[in-house]
Design a protein around this motif. Sequence first.
Motif, mmCIF file in Angstrom:
data_model
loop_
_atom_site.group_PDB
_atom_site.id
_atom_site.type_symbol
_atom_site.label_atom_id
_atom_site.label_comp_id
_atom_site.label_asym_id
_atom_site.label_seq_id
_atom_site.Cartn_x
_atom_site.Cartn_y
_atom_site.Cartn_z
ATOM 1 N N GLY A 1 -54.278 6.176 16.499
ATOM 2 C CA GLY A 1 -54.572 7.247 15.667
ATOM 3 C C GLY A 1 -55.298 6.692 14.268
ATOM 4 N N TYR B 1 -58.781 7.509 11.028
ATOM 5 C CA TYR B 1 -59.967 8.216 10.659
ATOM 6 C C TYR B 1 -61.004 7.349 10.616
ATOM 7 C CZ TYR B 1 -56.591 11.666 9.275
ATOM 8 O OH TYR B 1 -55.542 12.690 9.405
ATOM 9 N N THR C 1 -66.438 12.315 7.940
ATOM 10 C CA THR C 1 -65.252 11.744 8.724
ATOM 11 C C THR C 1 -64.828 12.368 10.250
ATOM 12 O OG1 THR C 1 -62.866 11.134 8.374
ATOM 13 C CG2 THR C 1 -63.646 13.372 7.556
ATOM 14 N N GLU D 1 -61.553 12.378 13.246
ATOM 15 C CA GLU D 1 -60.437 11.646 13.366
ATOM 16 C C GLU D 1 -60.489 11.264 14.851
ATOM 17 O OE1 GLU D 1 -55.328 12.687 13.729
ATOM 18 O OE2 GLU D 1 -57.030 14.249 12.973
ATOM 19 N N SER E 1 -58.569 8.705 18.294
ATOM 20 C CA SER E 1 -57.556 8.262 18.897
ATOM 21 C C SER E 1 -57.791 7.708 20.200
ATOM 22 C CB SER E 1 -56.276 9.456 18.935
ATOM 23 O OG SER E 1 -56.875 10.326 19.970
ATOM 24 N N ILE F 1 -53.804 5.206 10.366
ATOM 25 C CA ILE F 1 -52.772 6.304 10.124
ATOM 26 C C ILE F 1 -51.378 5.678 10.392
ATOM 27 C CG2 ILE F 1 -51.799 8.609 11.037
ATOM 28 C CD1 ILE F 1 -54.629 9.350 11.890
#
Length: 239
Positions: A62, A64, A79, A81, A83, A111
């Motif tokens: 995780g 960003y 931005t 996110e 993963s 994160i």
Amino acid sequence: MTGSISVQIANDQDVTTPTIKVAGSAVTATTTVQGQDVRLSFTPTSNQSRIVVFATNITNPGAYLNLVTPPGSTSPIATVEISNYPTGFTYFIDTQTVVPGTAYELWVQHIGTLDGSETLQIAKVPADLSHNVTIGGAAYQFSTVAGQNANITFNNPSSQSVTVQWTNGTYAIVPPQNNTGCYLTVTGPSPSTNQVGAGACTASTGSIGLGTIPQGTYNILVNPQLQQTGGMSLTVTTP
């Protein structure tokens, strides 16, 4: 009151290598310590005013992915996110206008206590396509790269029923979001930007009926979603 506590100080200096460039090779950056971020700076040249960013091969659970300026900033321009679930998925920052000669930075912001790696690449985006078609005239066949749109105009000489049609479409739905893959909107008559028709253009063949529209000039925006590449052959007919 007495007791004990264990204290550990980790070296969490940000990762600033390898070097990344617009239109350059993909690079892999790795964080190994809790609290560590990736910050890779780059400066676009005079012919690199529009860019997109890809993130692949992600092992970080995780983080960003941010685009910032100047380097070191904590206020992202854009931005997303990221993963490593689902494995193998490509994350994407859509078209951004940047200033040639100005320093920017890709900031992978961790994160919590998570760390890992990601492969990053910055691609140059050509100008959006522009073309004019005639109602009942020849089809316009085109293709786009990631981040590029197509704007096709047509003149409606009188109030009448009009349909936008396409064949040979190659835009696809992008998993796992299952977005539309490609979205088409028609606005006008100029100078109005009112929407008179819209719909997904993911199928290989399709049409969008505009109904009866007034005389004037209209714009068809073909907007591929996320990192989609592809093309189609587009015509405007009556009805």
